[in-house]
Design an enzyme around this catalytic site. Structure first.
Site, PDB file in Angstrom:
ATOM      1  CB  THR A   1      -8.889  10.541  12.595  1.00 35.00           C
ATOM      2  OG1 THR A   1     -10.196  10.635  12.448  1.00 35.00           O
ATOM      3  CG2 THR A   1      -8.612   9.002  12.881  1.00 35.00           C
TER       4      THR A   1
ATOM      5  N   GLY B   1       0.722  -1.315  -0.205  1.00 33.83           N
ATOM      6  CA  GLY B   1      -0.085  -0.161  -0.024  1.00 33.83           C
ATOM      7  C   GLY B   1       0.974   1.315  -0.099  1.00 33.83           C
TER       8      GLY B   1
ATOM      9  CG  ASN C   1     -12.685   9.407  -0.152  1.00 28.68           C
ATOM     10  OD1 ASN C   1     -13.496   9.715  -0.362  1.00 28.68           O
ATOM     11  ND2 ASN C   1     -12.332   8.195   0.297  1.00 28.68           N
TER      12      ASN C   1
ATOM     13  CG  LEU D   1      -6.390  18.863  -1.015  1.00 28.61           C
ATOM     14  CD1 LEU D   1      -7.474  19.422  -1.663  1.00 28.61           C
ATOM     15  CD2 LEU D   1      -5.647  19.863   0.028  1.00 28.61           C
TER      16      LEU D   1
ATOM     17  CE1 TYR E   1      -8.878   4.780   8.826  1.00 28.61           C
ATOM     18  CE2 TYR E   1      -9.258   7.008   9.422  1.00 28.61           C
ATOM     19  CZ  TYR E   1      -8.241   6.012   9.167  1.00 28.61           C
ATOM     20  OH  TYR E   1      -7.135   6.414   9.116  1.00 28.61           O
TER      21      TYR E   1
ATOM     22  N   GLY F   1     -18.447  16.350   8.656  1.00 30.98           N
ATOM     23  CA  GLY F   1     -17.260  15.840   9.411  1.00 30.98           C
ATOM     24  C   GLY F   1     -16.040  16.303   9.297  1.00 30.98           C
ATOM     25  CG  ASP F   2     -13.636  17.996   6.176  1.00 33.24           C
ATOM     26  OD1 ASP F   2     -13.434  16.713   6.170  1.00 33.24           O
ATOM     27  OD2 ASP F   2     -13.627  18.558   4.934  1.00 33.24           O
TER      28      ASP F   2
ATOM     29  CB  SER G   1      -5.346   8.195  12.031  1.00 33.86           C
ATOM     30  OG  SER G   1      -5.870   9.198  11.529  1.00 33.86           O
TER      31      SER G   1
ATOM     32  CE  LYS H   1      -6.087   3.753  11.257  1.00 34.67           C
ATOM     33  NZ  LYS H   1      -5.298   2.355  10.884  1.00 34.67           N
TER      34      LYS H   1
HETATM   35  N1  UFG Z   1     -10.544  18.990   0.554  1.00 31.52           N
HETATM   36  C1  UFG Z   1     -11.157  19.531  -0.699  1.00 31.52           C
HETATM   37  N2  UFG Z   1     -11.582  18.970  -1.673  1.00 31.52           N
HETATM   38  C2  UFG Z   1     -11.477  17.582  -1.782  1.00 31.52           C
HETATM   39  C3  UFG Z   1     -10.583  16.863  -0.934  1.00 31.52           C
HETATM   40  C4  UFG Z   1     -10.402  17.391   0.385  1.00 31.52           C
HETATM   41  O1  UFG Z   1     -11.539  20.640  -0.352  1.00 31.52           O
HETATM   42  O2  UFG Z   1     -11.891  17.138  -2.942  1.00 31.52           O
HETATM   43  C5  UFG Z   1     -10.066  19.342   1.649  1.00 31.52           C
HETATM   44  C6  UFG Z   1     -11.195  18.940   2.981  1.00 31.52           C
HETATM   45  O3  UFG Z   1     -12.085  19.500   3.101  1.00 31.52           O
HETATM   46  C7  UFG Z   1     -10.027  18.959   4.020  1.00 31.52           C
HETATM   47  C8  UFG Z   1      -8.637  18.977   3.406  1.00 31.52           C
HETATM   48  O4  UFG Z   1      -8.573  18.978   1.865  1.00 31.52           O
HETATM   49  O5  UFG Z   1     -10.122  20.234   4.521  1.00 31.52           O
HETATM   50  C9  UFG Z   1      -7.851  17.647   3.717  1.00 31.52           C
HETATM   51  O6  UFG Z   1      -8.677  16.803   3.184  1.00 31.52           O
HETATM   52  P1  UFG Z   1      -8.257  15.162   2.953  1.00 31.52           P
HETATM   53  O7  UFG Z   1      -9.556  14.301   2.861  1.00 31.52           O
HETATM   54  O8  UFG Z   1      -7.155  14.934   2.198  1.00 31.52           O
HETATM   55  O9  UFG Z   1      -7.902  14.682   4.625  1.00 31.52           O
HETATM   56  P2  UFG Z   1      -8.763  14.836   5.996  1.00 31.52           P
HETATM   57  O10 UFG Z   1      -7.831  15.676   6.839  1.00 31.52           O
HETATM   58  O11 UFG Z   1     -10.119  15.015   5.656  1.00 31.52           O
HETATM   59  O12 UFG Z   1      -8.108  13.352   6.187  1.00 31.52           O
HETATM   60  C10 UFG Z   1      -7.566  12.928   7.386  1.00 31.52           C
HETATM   61  C11 UFG Z   1      -6.883  11.414   6.693  1.00 31.52           C
HETATM   62  C12 UFG Z   1      -7.939  10.416   7.160  1.00 31.52           C
HETATM   63  C13 UFG Z   1      -8.756  10.724   8.712  1.00 31.52           C
HETATM   64  C14 UFG Z   1      -9.350  12.068   8.537  1.00 31.52           C
HETATM   65  C15 UFG Z   1     -10.136  12.133   9.598  1.00 31.52           C
HETATM   66  O13 UFG Z   1      -6.369  11.348   5.597  1.00 31.52           O
HETATM   67  O14 UFG Z   1      -7.568   9.230   7.429  1.00 31.52           O
HETATM   68  O15 UFG Z   1      -8.320  12.959   8.332  1.00 31.52           O
HETATM   69  O16 UFG Z   1     -10.774  13.261   9.616  1.00 31.52           O
HETATM   70  F1  UFG Z   1      -9.526   9.741   8.728  1.00 31.52           F
END
Ligand code: UFG
Length: 339
Positions: free
Chosen positions: A127, A10, A199, A201, A150, A298-299, A125, A154
């Site tokens: 998270t 992975g 999912n 960014l 998820y 959820g963000d 994480s 963790k």
């Molecule tokens: N974002 C966008 N557009 C996108 C994808 C993300 O604007 O298409 C924003 C999100 O809203 C966030 C930032 O970019 O503000 C980062 O988003 P990610 O999805 O890349 O990362 P996260 O911080 O949401 O995810 C991380 C870890 C996960 C964990 C999660 C918990 O990657 O494993 O935090 O909230 F579960």
């Protein structure tokens, strides 16, 4: 010394395998290939010029896991990455997530007891902290109610490990709490390859830049941050991988420490979504098609790591910049679409 890397083909597992081999460890990779490809094994060999063993295995299958450990003796430590990691999918299929992520951990801990394997590094994480009350977030911040199955796996996994380490004297564990891993190995031979629509960014950015996605949606510009977009601590995956080698070194060589330790792995600096986009455009000399939409459910608003504990006790510090991470992510995206 032989290190078993579960989830070894992975994204983070493959980068960690490279760093372990470079540090002189023998590496055994186990992966069920549900979200990765066996070609990665050859690429790890090409990058390092070293041999690596691979076996297709699902550690959540109790019998298969038990057989695996019967056949592979002489493992000194395990780095356990194998898990499902899509937040949204975990809300739709919680049982799948609890089974994959928790049963595999139980099987591995059982095998460790049976075969006297003392050391485990667990892939945790940031998270677990949710939206912390104080920033940067230290390891002392309490866990917040998980906002997805998820995230809950963790938290529960860390608790299972903590209880096991208390009960079984010979067991030692380090949980590494990742902030936002991005980027790819500088060779561009390994990197992140999400199945379907990304999912996260950075893969969404690179897939938009290469034309696989029409536009990037920016989730929210009304946060209480300097430019209104959400802030995260983006860490280069090769830096993250090196921290796993440090964790293994520490468990094997340092005696006076807690049997269960946990560390934040981040850069210590937060970047907003707009900063990531602007940096990506600048370092790669291109324009990204994006549009601002509402917040994603959820963000959290902002989170970045206090990295003092990892700096001081693990002897590890992130070295690579956001520029380097975003340039390597783009090189990798171009490589993988060209073959
Ligand atoms: N974002 C966008 N557009 C996108 C994808 C993300 O604007 O298409 C924003 C999100 O809203 C966030 C930032 O970019 O503000 C980062 O988003 P990610 O999805 O890349 O990362 P996260 O911080 O949401 O995810 C991380 C870890 C996960 C964990 C999660 C918990 O990657 O494993 O935090 O909230 F579960």
């Amino acid at each position: 010394m032989k290190i078993l890397v579960t989830g070894g083909t992975g994204y983070i597992g493959s980068h960690t395998a490279v760093e372990l081999l470079n540090a002189g460890y023998e590496v055994l990779l186990g992966d069920n290939l549900s979200n990765s490809n066996e070609e990665v094994v050859q690429r790890i060999k090409t990058i390092t010029g070293k041999q690596v063993q691979f076996e297709k295995i699902d550690f959540s299958d109790t019998e298969a896991s038990s057989n695996f450990f019967e056949h592979h003796q002489g493992i000194t430590a395990i780095i356990h990455f194998a898990a499902s990691k899509a937040v949204g999918e975990s809300v739709e299929q919680p049982l799948l997530y609890y089974r994959n992520n928790l049963v595999s951990l139980l099987n591995i801990l059982d095998a460790m007891r049976k075969h006297a394997i003392k050391y485990i590094v667990f892939s945790s994480s940031a998270t677990v902290y949710g939206q912390p009350d104080e920033l940067p977030v230290t390891e002392k911040s309490p866990f917040q109610q998980a906002n997805s199955p998820y995230g809950n796996t963790k938290q529960i996994s860390e608790e299972i490990i903590q209880d096991s380490v208390k009960a079984y004297e010979q067991l030692h564990a380090i949980a590494l709490r990742y902030f936002n891993p991005i980027g790819a190995h500088h060779s561009a031979l390994i990197g992140e390859l999400p199945l379907g629509v990304p999912n996260n960014l950075v893969p969404f950015i690179t897939q938009t830049a290469i034309g696989l996605r029409k536009e990037l949606l920016v989730f929210g510009e009304d946060y209480n941050t300097p430019d209104g977009s959400a802030i995260r601590d983006y860490i280069h995956v090769s830096d993250l991988a090196q921290a796993h080698v440090k964790a293994i070194d520490r468990m094997i060589h340092i005696e006076n420490r807690e049997a269960f330790e946990y560390f934040n792995l981040g850069t210590g600096t937060g970047s907003s979504v707009f900063e990531v986009i602007n940096t990506f455009e600048r370092v790669n000399q291109l324009k990204l098609n994006y549009r601002v939409v509402g917040r994603r459910a959820g963000d959290v608003e902002q989170v970045w790591a206090d990295t003092h504990k990892a700096n001081e006790e693990l002897g590890w510090k992130a070295q690579l910049s956001l520029d380097e991470a975003l340039s390597s992510a783009w090189k990798w995206e171009q490589f993988i679409r060209s073959i």
